[in-house]
Motif scaffolding. Structure first.
Motif, PDB file in Angstrom:
ATOM      1  N   LEU A 181       0.828  -1.215   0.000  1.00  0.00           N
ATOM      2  CA  LEU A 181       0.000   0.000   0.000  1.00  0.00           C
ATOM      3  C   LEU A 181       0.861   1.264   0.000  1.00  0.00           C
ATOM      4  CD1 LEU A 181      -2.697  -1.210   2.518  1.00  0.00           C
ATOM      5  CD2 LEU A 181      -3.066  -0.703   0.096  1.00  0.00           C
ATOM      6  N   ALA A 182       1.971   1.225   0.723  1.00  0.00           N
ATOM      7  CA  ALA A 182       2.863   2.391   0.735  1.00  0.00           C
ATOM      8  C   ALA A 182       3.474   2.621  -0.642  1.00  0.00           C
ATOM      9  CB  ALA A 182       3.952   2.210   1.787  1.00  0.00           C
ATOM     10  N   CYS A 183       3.914   1.552  -1.291  1.00  0.00           N
ATOM     11  CA  CYS A 183       4.479   1.675  -2.642  1.00  0.00           C
ATOM     12  C   CYS A 183       3.443   2.255  -3.599  1.00  0.00           C
ATOM     13  CB  CYS A 183       4.951   0.318  -3.151  1.00  0.00           C
ATOM     14  SG  CYS A 183       6.529  -0.256  -2.473  1.00  0.00           S
ATOM     15  N   GLU A 184       2.222   1.751  -3.519  1.00  0.00           N
ATOM     16  CA  GLU A 184       1.167   2.246  -4.402  1.00  0.00           C
ATOM     17  C   GLU A 184       0.911   3.736  -4.168  1.00  0.00           C
ATOM     18  OE1 GLU A 184      -3.409   0.957  -5.440  1.00  0.00           O
ATOM     19  OE2 GLU A 184      -2.848   1.285  -3.354  1.00  0.00           O
ATOM     20  N   ALA A 185       0.846   4.155  -2.913  1.00  0.00           N
ATOM     21  CA  ALA A 185       0.560   5.554  -2.599  1.00  0.00           C
ATOM     22  C   ALA A 185       1.699   6.484  -3.007  1.00  0.00           C
ATOM     23  CB  ALA A 185       0.285   5.693  -1.102  1.00  0.00           C
ATOM     24  N   LEU A 186       2.928   6.001  -2.918  1.00  0.00           N
ATOM     25  CA  LEU A 186       4.091   6.840  -3.216  1.00  0.00           C
ATOM     26  C   LEU A 186       4.427   6.887  -4.703  1.00  0.00           C
ATOM     27  CD1 LEU A 186       6.435   5.647  -0.327  1.00  0.00           C
ATOM     28  CD2 LEU A 186       5.164   7.801  -0.430  1.00  0.00           C
ATOM     29  N   ALA A 234       1.249   3.051 -10.390  1.00  0.00           N
ATOM     30  CA  ALA A 234       0.760   2.633  -9.083  1.00  0.00           C
ATOM     31  C   ALA A 234       0.612   1.120  -8.989  1.00  0.00           C
ATOM     32  CB  ALA A 234      -0.570   3.319  -8.773  1.00  0.00           C
ATOM     33  N   GLN A 235       0.079   0.483 -10.053  1.00  0.00           N
ATOM     34  CA  GLN A 235      -0.119  -0.967  -9.996  1.00  0.00           C
ATOM     35  C   GLN A 235       1.212  -1.705  -9.928  1.00  0.00           C
ATOM     36  OE1 GLN A 235      -1.339  -3.351 -13.446  1.00  0.00           O
ATOM     37  NE2 GLN A 235      -3.049  -4.142 -12.218  1.00  0.00           N
ATOM     38  N   ASP A 236       2.185  -1.271 -10.731  1.00  0.00           N
ATOM     39  CA  ASP A 236       3.507  -1.900 -10.678  1.00  0.00           C
ATOM     40  C   ASP A 236       4.127  -1.745  -9.293  1.00  0.00           C
ATOM     41  OD1 ASP A 236       3.304  -2.659 -13.285  1.00  0.00           O
ATOM     42  OD2 ASP A 236       4.666  -1.133 -14.074  1.00  0.00           O
ATOM     43  N   ALA A 237       3.971  -0.546  -8.714  1.00  0.00           N
ATOM     44  CA  ALA A 237       4.551  -0.290  -7.400  1.00  0.00           C
ATOM     45  C   ALA A 237       3.908  -1.159  -6.333  1.00  0.00           C
ATOM     46  CB  ALA A 237       4.395   1.188  -7.037  1.00  0.00           C
ATOM     47  N   MET A 238       2.592  -1.311  -6.401  1.00  0.00           N
ATOM     48  CA  MET A 238       1.910  -2.160  -5.426  1.00  0.00           C
ATOM     49  C   MET A 238       2.409  -3.607  -5.537  1.00  0.00           C
ATOM     50  SD  MET A 238      -2.165  -2.743  -4.806  1.00  0.00           S
ATOM     51  CE  MET A 238      -2.753  -3.752  -3.443  1.00  0.00           C
ATOM     52  N   CYS A 239       2.574  -4.083  -6.762  1.00  0.00           N
ATOM     53  CA  CYS A 239       3.074  -5.441  -6.967  1.00  0.00           C
ATOM     54  C   CYS A 239       4.495  -5.586  -6.421  1.00  0.00           C
ATOM     55  CB  CYS A 239       3.031  -5.808  -8.446  1.00  0.00           C
ATOM     56  SG  CYS A 239       1.362  -5.996  -9.104  1.00  0.00           S
ATOM     57  N   THR A 240       5.326  -4.572  -6.623  1.00  0.00           N
ATOM     58  CA  THR A 240       6.680  -4.604  -6.081  1.00  0.00           C
ATOM     59  C   THR A 240       6.641  -4.727  -4.563  1.00  0.00           C
ATOM     60  OG1 THR A 240       7.628  -3.337  -7.918  1.00  0.00           O
ATOM     61  CG2 THR A 240       8.823  -3.299  -5.832  1.00  0.00           C
ATOM     62  N   ARG A 258      12.290  13.381  -3.464  1.00  0.00           N
ATOM     63  CA  ARG A 258      10.995  13.418  -4.152  1.00  0.00           C
ATOM     64  C   ARG A 258       9.839  13.598  -3.165  1.00  0.00           C
ATOM     65  NH1 ARG A 258      10.787  11.478  -9.491  1.00  0.00           N
ATOM     66  NH2 ARG A 258      12.842  11.786 -10.445  1.00  0.00           N
ATOM     67  N   LEU A 259      10.081  13.303  -1.879  1.00  0.00           N
ATOM     68  CA  LEU A 259       9.049  13.401  -0.855  1.00  0.00           C
ATOM     69  C   LEU A 259       9.501  14.352   0.237  1.00  0.00           C
ATOM     70  CD1 LEU A 259       8.321   9.576  -0.477  1.00  0.00           C
ATOM     71  CD2 LEU A 259       6.913  11.218  -1.718  1.00  0.00           C
ATOM     72  N   ARG A 260       8.497  14.982   0.860  1.00  0.00           N
ATOM     73  CA  ARG A 260       8.764  15.864   1.993  1.00  0.00           C
ATOM     74  C   ARG A 260       8.085  15.280   3.234  1.00  0.00           C
ATOM     75  NH1 ARG A 260       5.759  20.899   0.096  1.00  0.00           N
ATOM     76  NH2 ARG A 260       4.318  19.181  -0.379  1.00  0.00           N
ATOM     77  N   ASP A 261       8.466  15.777   4.404  1.00  0.00           N
ATOM     78  CA  ASP A 261       7.844  15.306   5.638  1.00  0.00           C
ATOM     79  C   ASP A 261       6.331  15.511   5.596  1.00  0.00           C
ATOM     80  OD1 ASP A 261      10.261  14.510   6.696  1.00  0.00           O
ATOM     81  OD2 ASP A 261      10.609  16.396   7.748  1.00  0.00           O
ATOM     82  N   ALA A 262       5.889  16.598   4.951  1.00  0.00           N
ATOM     83  CA  ALA A 262       4.454  16.884   4.889  1.00  0.00           C
ATOM     84  C   ALA A 262       3.698  15.862   4.043  1.00  0.00           C
ATOM     85  CB  ALA A 262       4.234  18.290   4.333  1.00  0.00           C
ATOM     86  N   ASP A 263       4.403  15.122   3.205  1.00  0.00           N
ATOM     87  CA  ASP A 263       3.752  14.113   2.360  1.00  0.00           C
ATOM     88  C   ASP A 263       3.457  12.817   3.114  1.00  0.00           C
ATOM     89  OD1 ASP A 263       3.994  15.766   0.070  1.00  0.00           O
ATOM     90  OD2 ASP A 263       6.066  15.094  -0.218  1.00  0.00           O
ATOM     91  N   VAL A 264       4.089  12.636   4.257  1.00  0.00           N
ATOM     92  CA  VAL A 264       4.007  11.349   4.949  1.00  0.00           C
ATOM     93  C   VAL A 264       2.675  11.095   5.649  1.00  0.00           C
ATOM     94  CG1 VAL A 264       5.021   9.939   6.783  1.00  0.00           C
ATOM     95  CG2 VAL A 264       6.506  11.190   5.184  1.00  0.00           C
ATOM     96  N   PRO A 265       2.104  12.053   6.403  1.00  0.00           N
ATOM     97  CA  PRO A 265       0.881  11.756   7.161  1.00  0.00           C
ATOM     98  C   PRO A 265      -0.273  11.193   6.344  1.00  0.00           C
ATOM     99  CG  PRO A 265       1.860  13.783   7.965  1.00  0.00           C
ATOM    100  CD  PRO A 265       2.624  13.405   6.734  1.00  0.00           C
ATOM    101  N   PRO A 266      -0.608  11.746   5.151  1.00  0.00           N
ATOM    102  CA  PRO A 266      -1.716  11.136   4.407  1.00  0.00           C
ATOM    103  C   PRO A 266      -1.415   9.723   3.913  1.00  0.00           C
ATOM    104  CG  PRO A 266      -0.688  12.909   3.130  1.00  0.00           C
ATOM    105  CD  PRO A 266      -0.151  12.999   4.518  1.00  0.00           C
ATOM    106  N   LEU A 300      -1.879   7.426   6.905  1.00  0.00           N
ATOM    107  CA  LEU A 300      -3.306   7.234   7.170  1.00  0.00           C
ATOM    108  C   LEU A 300      -3.893   6.203   6.211  1.00  0.00           C
ATOM    109  CD1 LEU A 300      -5.906   7.982   8.653  1.00  0.00           C
ATOM    110  CD2 LEU A 300      -6.195   9.865   7.014  1.00  0.00           C
ATOM    111  N   LYS A 301      -3.579   6.330   4.924  1.00  0.00           N
ATOM    112  CA  LYS A 301      -4.089   5.387   3.927  1.00  0.00           C
ATOM    113  C   LYS A 301      -3.618   3.966   4.217  1.00  0.00           C
ATOM    114  CE  LYS A 301      -3.447   4.140  -0.955  1.00  0.00           C
ATOM    115  NZ  LYS A 301      -4.833   3.743  -1.260  1.00  0.00           N
ATOM    116  N   VAL A 302      -2.335   3.830   4.513  1.00  0.00           N
ATOM    117  CA  VAL A 302      -1.768   2.507   4.742  1.00  0.00           C
ATOM    118  C   VAL A 302      -2.379   1.870   5.984  1.00  0.00           C
ATOM    119  CG1 VAL A 302       0.360   1.282   5.340  1.00  0.00           C
ATOM    120  CG2 VAL A 302       0.374   2.989   3.518  1.00  0.00           C
ATOM    121  N   ARG A 303      -2.459   2.624   7.052  1.00  0.00           N
ATOM    122  CA  ARG A 303      -3.029   2.095   8.294  1.00  0.00           C
ATOM    123  C   ARG A 303      -4.488   1.715   8.118  1.00  0.00           C
ATOM    124  NH1 ARG A 303      -0.092   6.655  12.015  1.00  0.00           N
ATOM    125  NH2 ARG A 303       1.610   5.375  12.822  1.00  0.00           N
ATOM    126  N   THR A 304      -5.207   2.501   7.332  1.00  0.00           N
ATOM    127  CA  THR A 304      -6.643   2.268   7.155  1.00  0.00           C
ATOM    128  C   THR A 304      -6.921   1.035   6.304  1.00  0.00           C
ATOM    129  OG1 THR A 304      -7.080   4.648   7.318  1.00  0.00           O
ATOM    130  CG2 THR A 304      -8.798   3.289   6.314  1.00  0.00           C
TER     131      THR A 304
END
Length: 302
Positions: free
Chosen positions: A152-157, A165-171, A276-284, A287-291
Protein backbone atom coordinates in the motif's frame (compact mmCIF):
# COMPACT_ATOMS: atom_id res chain seq x y z
CA UNK A 1 10.23 -24.55 -12.54
CA UNK A 2 11.10 -28.20 -12.23
CA UNK A 3 14.14 -30.31 -13.02
CA UNK A 4 17.66 -29.86 -11.72
CA UNK A 5 18.19 -27.11 -9.12
CA UNK A 6 20.37 -25.10 -11.53
CA UNK A 7 17.33 -24.69 -13.81
CA UNK A 8 16.14 -22.00 -11.42
CA UNK A 9 19.22 -19.89 -12.05
CA UNK A 10 20.12 -20.71 -15.64
CA UNK A 11 18.47 -17.66 -17.30
CA UNK A 12 20.69 -15.31 -15.27
CA UNK A 13 23.98 -16.81 -16.37
CA UNK A 14 26.20 -14.80 -18.73
CA UNK A 15 26.55 -16.07 -22.27
CA UNK A 16 29.05 -18.89 -22.55
CA UNK A 17 31.44 -18.72 -25.54
CA UNK A 18 31.32 -22.52 -25.61
CA UNK A 19 27.54 -22.71 -26.04
CA UNK A 20 28.04 -25.18 -28.86
CA UNK A 21 29.44 -27.73 -26.41
CA UNK A 22 27.14 -30.54 -25.30
CA UNK A 23 25.08 -29.63 -22.21
CA UNK A 24 26.92 -32.16 -20.07
CA UNK A 25 30.26 -30.52 -20.94
CA UNK A 26 29.09 -26.94 -20.30
CA UNK A 27 27.21 -27.50 -17.04
CA UNK A 28 28.01 -24.61 -14.62
CA UNK A 29 29.15 -25.20 -11.08
CA UNK A 30 27.01 -24.13 -8.14
CA UNK A 31 29.55 -21.42 -7.28
CA UNK A 32 29.24 -19.99 -10.80
CA UNK A 33 25.47 -20.01 -10.54
CA UNK A 34 25.47 -18.16 -7.24
CA UNK A 35 28.01 -15.64 -8.53
CA UNK A 36 25.80 -14.91 -11.54
CA UNK A 37 22.95 -13.95 -9.24
CA UNK A 38 24.72 -11.88 -6.61
CA UNK A 39 28.36 -11.19 -7.54
CA UNK A 40 30.72 -11.01 -4.59
CA UNK A 41 28.38 -12.81 -2.18
CA UNK A 42 29.79 -16.01 -0.70
CA UNK A 43 26.44 -17.18 0.69
CA UNK A 44 24.99 -20.13 -1.23
CA UNK A 45 22.23 -18.27 -3.06
CA UNK A 46 21.81 -21.29 -5.32
CA UNK A 47 20.80 -23.49 -2.40
CA UNK A 48 18.23 -21.00 -1.12
CA UNK A 49 16.62 -20.37 -4.49
CA UNK A 50 16.54 -24.08 -5.23
CA UNK A 51 13.82 -24.30 -2.56
CA UNK A 52 11.55 -22.69 -5.14
CA UNK A 53 11.51 -26.02 -6.97
CA UNK A 54 10.26 -27.77 -3.84
CA UNK A 55 7.57 -25.15 -3.28
CA UNK A 56 6.56 -25.23 -6.94
CA UNK A 57 5.76 -28.91 -6.65
CA UNK A 58 3.28 -28.04 -3.90
CA UNK A 59 1.66 -25.21 -5.88
CA UNK A 60 1.89 -26.21 -9.57
CA UNK A 61 -0.73 -23.69 -10.76
CA UNK A 62 1.02 -20.82 -9.02
CA UNK A 63 4.30 -21.98 -10.54
CA UNK A 64 2.82 -21.99 -14.05
CA UNK A 65 1.43 -18.48 -13.61
CA UNK A 66 4.74 -17.17 -12.26
CA UNK A 67 6.54 -18.73 -15.23
CA UNK A 68 4.58 -16.56 -17.68
CA UNK A 69 6.95 -13.76 -18.58
CA UNK A 70 4.66 -11.19 -20.15
CA UNK A 71 1.00 -10.22 -20.04
CA UNK A 72 0.63 -11.06 -23.72
CA UNK A 73 1.50 -14.66 -22.95
CA UNK A 74 -2.01 -15.18 -21.63
CA UNK A 75 -5.28 -13.34 -22.12
CA UNK A 76 -7.80 -13.04 -19.30
CA UNK A 77 -9.68 -16.12 -20.52
CA UNK A 78 -6.61 -18.35 -20.71
CA UNK A 79 -5.23 -17.07 -17.40
CA UNK A 80 -8.57 -17.55 -15.62
CA UNK A 81 -8.78 -21.16 -16.90
CA UNK A 82 -5.31 -21.86 -15.51
CA UNK A 83 -6.06 -20.04 -12.26
CA UNK A 84 -9.30 -21.97 -11.68
CA UNK A 85 -7.30 -25.12 -10.88
CA UNK A 86 -6.03 -23.51 -7.66
CA UNK A 87 -9.05 -22.88 -5.43
CA UNK A 88 -7.21 -20.84 -2.80
CA UNK A 89 -5.57 -18.53 -5.34
CA UNK A 90 -8.85 -18.19 -7.23
CA UNK A 91 -10.57 -17.10 -4.02
CA UNK A 92 -7.93 -14.49 -3.35
CA UNK A 93 -8.14 -12.99 -6.81
CA UNK A 94 -11.96 -12.82 -6.63
CA UNK A 95 -11.84 -11.33 -3.16
CA UNK A 96 -9.30 -8.71 -4.17
CA UNK A 97 -11.31 -7.77 -7.28
CA UNK A 98 -14.37 -7.25 -5.07
CA UNK A 99 -12.50 -5.25 -2.46
CA UNK A 100 -12.64 -1.51 -1.97
CA UNK A 101 -9.35 -1.13 -3.88
CA UNK A 102 -11.17 -1.49 -7.19
CA UNK A 103 -14.55 0.03 -6.27
CA UNK A 104 -16.53 -3.01 -7.49
CA UNK A 105 -17.55 -4.52 -4.17
CA UNK A 106 -19.84 -7.49 -4.71
CA UNK A 107 -20.04 -7.01 -8.48
CA UNK A 108 -17.27 -9.34 -9.68
CA UNK A 109 -18.56 -12.90 -9.88
CA UNK A 110 -16.65 -14.11 -12.94
CA UNK A 111 -13.03 -15.21 -12.54
CA UNK A 112 -12.24 -13.92 -16.04
CA UNK A 113 -13.64 -10.50 -15.09
CA UNK A 114 -11.68 -10.60 -11.83
CA UNK A 115 -8.44 -11.22 -13.74
CA UNK A 116 -9.25 -8.25 -15.98
CA UNK A 117 -10.00 -6.04 -12.98
CA UNK A 118 -6.86 -6.72 -10.96
CA UNK A 119 -4.55 -7.12 -13.97
CA UNK A 120 -1.99 -9.68 -15.08
CA UNK A 121 0.85 -8.21 -13.01
CA UNK A 122 -1.17 -8.44 -9.80
CA UNK A 123 -2.29 -12.02 -10.46
CA UNK A 124 1.29 -13.00 -11.20
CA UNK A 125 2.53 -11.26 -8.07
CA UNK A 126 -0.11 -13.02 -5.98
CA UNK A 127 0.96 -16.35 -7.47
CA UNK A 128 4.58 -15.56 -6.57
CA UNK A 129 3.60 -14.75 -3.01
CA UNK A 130 1.59 -18.00 -2.81
CA UNK A 131 4.52 -19.96 -4.25
CA UNK A 132 7.19 -18.75 -1.84
CA UNK A 133 5.08 -18.06 1.23
CA UNK A 134 2.73 -20.96 1.97
CA UNK A 135 0.24 -20.53 4.81
CA UNK A 136 1.73 -23.30 6.94
CA UNK A 137 2.72 -21.23 9.94
CA UNK A 138 6.41 -21.14 9.04
CA UNK A 139 6.60 -17.48 8.04
CA UNK A 140 7.60 -14.84 10.61
CA UNK A 141 4.58 -13.59 12.63
CA UNK A 142 4.64 -10.10 11.12
CA UNK A 143 5.33 -11.21 7.54
CA UNK A 144 1.90 -10.35 6.14
CA UNK A 145 1.62 -7.15 8.16
CA UNK A 146 4.88 -5.95 6.63
CA UNK A 147 3.94 -7.16 3.13
CA UNK A 148 0.55 -5.45 3.02
CA UNK A 149 1.90 -2.20 4.45
CA UNK A 150 4.73 -2.21 1.90
CA UNK A 151 2.32 -2.84 -0.99
CA UNK A 152 0.00 0.00 0.00
CA UNK A 153 2.86 2.39 0.74
CA UNK A 154 4.48 1.68 -2.64
CA UNK A 155 1.17 2.25 -4.40
CA UNK A 156 0.56 5.55 -2.60
CA UNK A 157 4.09 6.84 -3.22
CA UNK A 158 4.33 5.76 -6.85
CA UNK A 159 2.99 8.94 -8.53
CA UNK A 160 5.59 11.12 -6.83
CA UNK A 161 8.36 8.68 -7.71
CA UNK A 162 7.56 8.31 -11.41
CA UNK A 163 6.23 4.75 -11.18
CA UNK A 164 2.90 3.20 -12.17
CA UNK A 165 0.76 2.63 -9.08
CA UNK A 166 -0.12 -0.97 -10.00
CA UNK A 167 3.51 -1.90 -10.68
CA UNK A 168 4.55 -0.29 -7.40
CA UNK A 169 1.91 -2.16 -5.43
CA UNK A 170 3.07 -5.44 -6.97
CA UNK A 171 6.68 -4.60 -6.08
CA UNK A 172 5.61 -4.07 -2.49
CA UNK A 173 3.78 -7.40 -2.46
CA UNK A 174 6.88 -9.18 -3.75
CA UNK A 175 9.53 -7.41 -1.67
CA UNK A 176 9.35 -9.92 1.20
CA UNK A 177 9.82 -13.04 -0.93
CA UNK A 178 13.47 -13.23 0.08
CA UNK A 179 12.47 -13.30 3.74
CA UNK A 180 10.17 -16.24 3.02
CA UNK A 181 12.99 -18.08 1.25
CA UNK A 182 15.40 -17.47 4.14
CA UNK A 183 12.75 -18.75 6.56
CA UNK A 184 12.54 -22.02 4.59
CA UNK A 185 16.33 -22.22 4.39
CA UNK A 186 17.10 -21.49 8.06
CA UNK A 187 13.89 -21.52 10.17
CA UNK A 188 15.45 -21.25 13.62
CA UNK A 189 18.18 -18.81 12.63
CA UNK A 190 15.92 -16.54 10.65
CA UNK A 191 13.41 -16.39 13.51
CA UNK A 192 16.05 -14.44 15.45
CA UNK A 193 16.47 -12.02 12.56
CA UNK A 194 12.72 -11.61 12.04
CA UNK A 195 12.32 -10.63 15.69
CA UNK A 196 14.02 -7.32 14.91
CA UNK A 197 11.16 -4.88 14.29
CA UNK A 198 12.76 -2.29 11.98
CA UNK A 199 13.53 -3.13 8.34
CA UNK A 200 17.04 -1.64 8.28
CA UNK A 201 18.00 -3.61 11.40
CA UNK A 202 16.69 -6.84 9.85
CA UNK A 203 18.64 -6.26 6.64
CA UNK A 204 21.83 -5.59 8.62
CA UNK A 205 21.30 -8.79 10.62
CA UNK A 206 20.65 -10.74 7.41
CA UNK A 207 23.89 -9.49 5.91
CA UNK A 208 25.78 -10.40 9.11
CA UNK A 209 24.32 -13.92 9.12
CA UNK A 210 24.12 -14.73 5.40
CA UNK A 211 26.27 -12.16 3.61
CA UNK A 212 23.19 -10.99 1.72
CA UNK A 213 19.87 -9.48 2.75
CA UNK A 214 16.41 -10.75 1.92
CA UNK A 215 15.55 -8.03 -0.59
CA UNK A 216 18.59 -9.00 -2.66
CA UNK A 217 17.23 -12.54 -2.80
CA UNK A 218 13.88 -11.12 -3.90
CA UNK A 219 15.67 -9.29 -6.69
CA UNK A 220 17.35 -12.50 -7.86
CA UNK A 221 14.03 -14.38 -7.90
CA UNK A 222 12.20 -11.60 -9.76
CA UNK A 223 14.94 -11.34 -12.38
CA UNK A 224 14.85 -15.09 -12.88
CA UNK A 225 11.08 -15.01 -13.35
CA UNK A 226 11.32 -12.19 -15.89
CA UNK A 227 9.27 -9.55 -14.08
CA UNK A 228 9.26 -6.17 -15.87
CA UNK A 229 12.28 -3.97 -15.25
CA UNK A 230 10.10 -1.23 -13.75
CA UNK A 231 8.97 -3.62 -11.03
CA UNK A 232 12.40 -5.12 -10.38
CA UNK A 233 14.38 -1.86 -10.25
CA UNK A 234 13.11 -0.68 -6.83
CA UNK A 235 14.12 -4.03 -5.33
CA UNK A 236 17.49 -4.28 -7.08
CA UNK A 237 18.40 -0.65 -6.32
CA UNK A 238 17.16 -0.50 -2.73
CA UNK A 239 20.66 0.10 -1.34
CA UNK A 240 21.56 2.81 -3.89
CA UNK A 241 20.64 6.08 -2.20
CA UNK A 242 21.04 7.84 -5.55
CA UNK A 243 18.37 5.70 -7.23
CA UNK A 244 14.88 7.16 -7.52
CA UNK A 245 13.53 3.69 -8.33
CA UNK A 246 15.08 2.31 -5.16
CA UNK A 247 13.66 5.30 -3.33
CA UNK A 248 10.12 3.97 -3.82
CA UNK A 249 10.86 0.88 -1.76
CA UNK A 250 13.13 2.67 0.74
CA UNK A 251 10.36 5.17 1.46
CA UNK A 252 7.78 2.36 1.63
CA UNK A 253 9.88 0.51 4.23
CA UNK A 254 10.12 3.77 6.18
CA UNK A 255 6.33 4.28 6.05
CA UNK A 256 5.84 0.65 7.12
CA UNK A 257 8.18 1.02 10.09
CA UNK A 258 6.47 4.23 11.17
CA UNK A 259 3.09 2.50 10.99
CA UNK A 260 4.01 -0.79 12.67
CA UNK A 261 7.04 -0.36 14.97
CA UNK A 262 6.26 1.09 18.42
CA UNK A 263 8.66 3.86 19.37
CA UNK A 264 10.25 3.92 15.93
CA UNK A 265 12.62 6.87 15.35
CA UNK A 266 11.72 8.28 11.90
CA UNK A 267 14.41 8.65 9.26
CA UNK A 268 14.48 11.68 6.92
CA UNK A 269 12.04 10.86 4.11
CA UNK A 270 13.76 13.28 1.72
CA UNK A 271 17.07 11.44 1.93
CA UNK A 272 15.41 8.07 1.39
CA UNK A 273 13.37 9.27 -1.60
CA UNK A 274 16.03 11.30 -3.45
CA UNK A 275 14.16 14.42 -2.29
CA UNK A 276 11.00 13.42 -4.15
CA UNK A 277 9.05 13.40 -0.86
CA UNK A 278 8.76 15.86 1.99
CA UNK A 279 7.84 15.31 5.64
CA UNK A 280 4.45 16.88 4.89
CA UNK A 281 3.75 14.11 2.36
CA UNK A 282 4.01 11.35 4.95
CA UNK A 283 0.88 11.76 7.16
CA UNK A 284 -1.72 11.14 4.41
CA UNK A 285 0.21 8.09 3.19
CA UNK A 286 0.43 6.76 6.74
CA UNK A 287 -3.31 7.23 7.17
CA UNK A 288 -4.09 5.39 3.93
CA UNK A 289 -1.77 2.51 4.74
CA UNK A 290 -3.03 2.10 8.29
CA UNK A 291 -6.64 2.27 7.16
CA UNK A 292 -6.41 -0.24 4.29
CA UNK A 293 -3.77 -2.75 5.38
CA UNK A 294 -6.11 -5.05 7.29
CA UNK A 295 -8.54 -5.22 4.38
CA UNK A 296 -5.76 -6.06 1.95
CA UNK A 297 -4.59 -8.86 4.24
CA UNK A 298 -8.08 -10.29 4.32
CA UNK A 299 -8.23 -10.19 0.52
CA UNK A 300 -4.84 -11.84 0.10
CA UNK A 301 -5.17 -14.51 2.76
CA UNK A 302 -8.89 -15.36 2.41
Amino acid sequence: MTGQPWDVLEPLLPADPDDDLPVEDAEPTEAELAAALLPGVAFDVHEVLSHIDELAAQRPVAAQIVALSHAEDAGARELSRLLAADAALTGRVLKLANSAFYGLSGRVSSLQFAVTVVGFATVRSMASVALTGPDDGTLPPDHWVTTTHLALACEALAPRMGMRAQDAMCTGLLAQLGAALLTHHDPAGYAEVAALPAAAARRAAEVDRYGVHAVQLTSAAMRHWGFPAAMVAPVTELDDLGSVAGGVLRAAFEITDRATVPGYAPQPIGRLSCDRLRDADVPPVLLKVRTEAAELRRALLV
